[in-house]
Design a protein around this motif. Sequence first.
Motif, short mmCIF file in Angstrom:
data_model
loop_
_atom_site.label_atom_id
_atom_site.label_comp_id
_atom_site.label_asym_id
_atom_site.label_seq_id
_atom_site.Cartn_x
_atom_site.Cartn_y
_atom_site.Cartn_z
N ASP A 38 58.66 -11.42 43.30
CA ASP A 38 59.64 -11.18 44.36
C ASP A 38 60.08 -9.72 44.41
OD1 ASP A 38 59.53 -13.85 45.03
OD2 ASP A 38 61.37 -14.39 43.96
N TYR A 39 59.77 -8.98 43.36
CA TYR A 39 60.13 -7.56 43.29
C TYR A 39 58.90 -6.73 43.63
CZ TYR A 39 64.13 -9.59 41.03
OH TYR A 39 65.24 -10.36 40.77
N PRO A 40 58.91 -6.05 44.78
CA PRO A 40 57.72 -5.32 45.22
C PRO A 40 57.42 -4.06 44.43
CG PRO A 40 59.52 -4.97 46.75
CD PRO A 40 59.99 -5.99 45.75
N SER A 41 58.40 -3.58 43.67
CA SER A 41 58.18 -2.39 42.86
C SER A 41 58.74 -2.64 41.47
CB SER A 41 58.87 -1.18 43.50
OG SER A 41 58.64 -0.03 42.71
N TRP A 42 57.91 -2.41 40.47
CA TRP A 42 58.33 -2.57 39.08
C TRP A 42 58.48 -1.21 38.43
CZ3 TRP A 42 53.87 -6.38 37.45
CH2 TRP A 42 54.09 -7.63 38.02
N GLN A 43 59.31 -1.16 37.42
CA GLN A 43 59.35 -0.02 36.50
C GLN A 43 58.53 -0.48 35.30
OE1 GLN A 43 60.89 3.01 36.95
NE2 GLN A 43 61.37 2.32 39.02
N VAL A 44 57.49 0.27 34.97
CA VAL A 44 56.60 -0.12 33.88
C VAL A 44 56.71 0.92 32.77
CG1 VAL A 44 54.20 -0.59 33.23
CG2 VAL A 44 55.04 -1.31 35.47
N HIS A 45 57.00 0.45 31.55
CA HIS A 45 57.16 1.35 30.40
C HIS A 45 55.81 1.53 29.73
CE1 HIS A 45 58.68 2.71 26.41
NE2 HIS A 45 59.43 3.42 27.22
N SER A 46 55.21 2.67 30.00
CA SER A 46 53.89 2.97 29.45
C SER A 46 53.86 4.43 29.03
CB SER A 46 52.83 2.70 30.52
OG SER A 46 51.55 3.06 30.05
N ALA A 47 53.20 4.71 27.92
CA ALA A 47 53.10 6.08 27.40
C ALA A 47 54.49 6.69 27.21
CB ALA A 47 52.23 6.94 28.31
N SER A 48 55.42 5.90 26.67
CA SER A 48 56.77 6.35 26.32
C SER A 48 57.62 6.77 27.51
CB SER A 48 56.71 7.49 25.30
OG SER A 48 56.06 7.06 24.14
N GLU A 49 57.28 6.31 28.71
CA GLU A 49 58.12 6.62 29.86
C GLU A 49 58.09 5.47 30.86
OE1 GLU A 49 56.62 10.01 32.02
OE2 GLU A 49 54.64 9.14 32.25
N TRP A 50 59.15 5.38 31.66
CA TRP A 50 59.22 4.39 32.72
C TRP A 50 58.61 5.00 33.98
CZ3 TRP A 50 60.36 -0.51 31.85
CH2 TRP A 50 61.11 -0.83 30.71
N ARG A 51 57.69 4.25 34.61
CA ARG A 51 57.06 4.71 35.84
C ARG A 51 57.16 3.62 36.89
NH1 ARG A 51 51.07 6.31 34.33
NH2 ARG A 51 51.08 4.07 34.28
N PRO A 52 57.50 3.99 38.14
CA PRO A 52 57.51 2.98 39.20
C PRO A 52 56.07 2.60 39.58
CG PRO A 52 58.05 5.14 40.09
CD PRO A 52 57.92 5.30 38.60
N MET A 53 55.84 1.32 39.77
CA MET A 53 54.51 0.84 40.17
C MET A 53 54.69 -0.25 41.22
SD MET A 53 52.33 0.68 36.66
CE MET A 53 51.09 1.93 36.69
N ALA A 54 54.04 -0.05 42.35
CA ALA A 54 54.12 -1.03 43.44
C ALA A 54 53.19 -2.20 43.16
CB ALA A 54 53.74 -0.36 44.75
N VAL A 55 53.66 -3.39 43.47
CA VAL A 55 52.86 -4.60 43.33
C VAL A 55 52.16 -4.85 44.67
CG1 VAL A 55 52.90 -7.07 42.84
CG2 VAL A 55 54.52 -5.54 41.68
#
Length: 170
Positions: A38-55
């Motif tokens: 239901d959330y079209p954009s996630w914050q993904v914690h990868s490589a020690s940082e949070w990055r926005p990623m669209a679903v």
Amino acid sequence: MSERASRLVIIGRIAGVYGVRGWVKVVSAMDPPEGILDYPSWQVHSASEWRPMAVIEGRRHGKGVLAHLAACNDRDVARVLVGAEIAVKRSEMPDPGPNRFYWADLEGLTVHTVDGIELGVVDHLLETGANDVLVVKGDRERLIPYVWGSVITAVDLAQGVVQVDWDPEF
């Protein structure tokens, strides 16, 4: 935006890759699991940082969820995300309704008895078969059942307080 509203709330994690086109297997913390989509954009914690990623798209798959993220076009890119936590800002989550709260809203609140005795701070919650349990850390750790009305008598998010009908000696 308040600190609580801008806080990231973990809603799942990337558990593996699926196929060769960059799809990922997701373990969702939502109920039902596909609610994470239901959330079209996630914050993904990868490589020690949070990055926005669209679903781009997703679906239920067995007990988990499959998702295709805009940044993932092949298996090698998706593999880098395995183990990454998925979060959204608390402000993006719907209002849970009267006298209902997300666990993330309760964590960090001070717990007082109805008699005004401070027991500590909600460290986290546990899901049990009967009911959820507040883990309160203060002079000692207490496990307090989250039973609205009989044990949990009030929650004031603005004041940062949970009021409980609980014997402080227990």
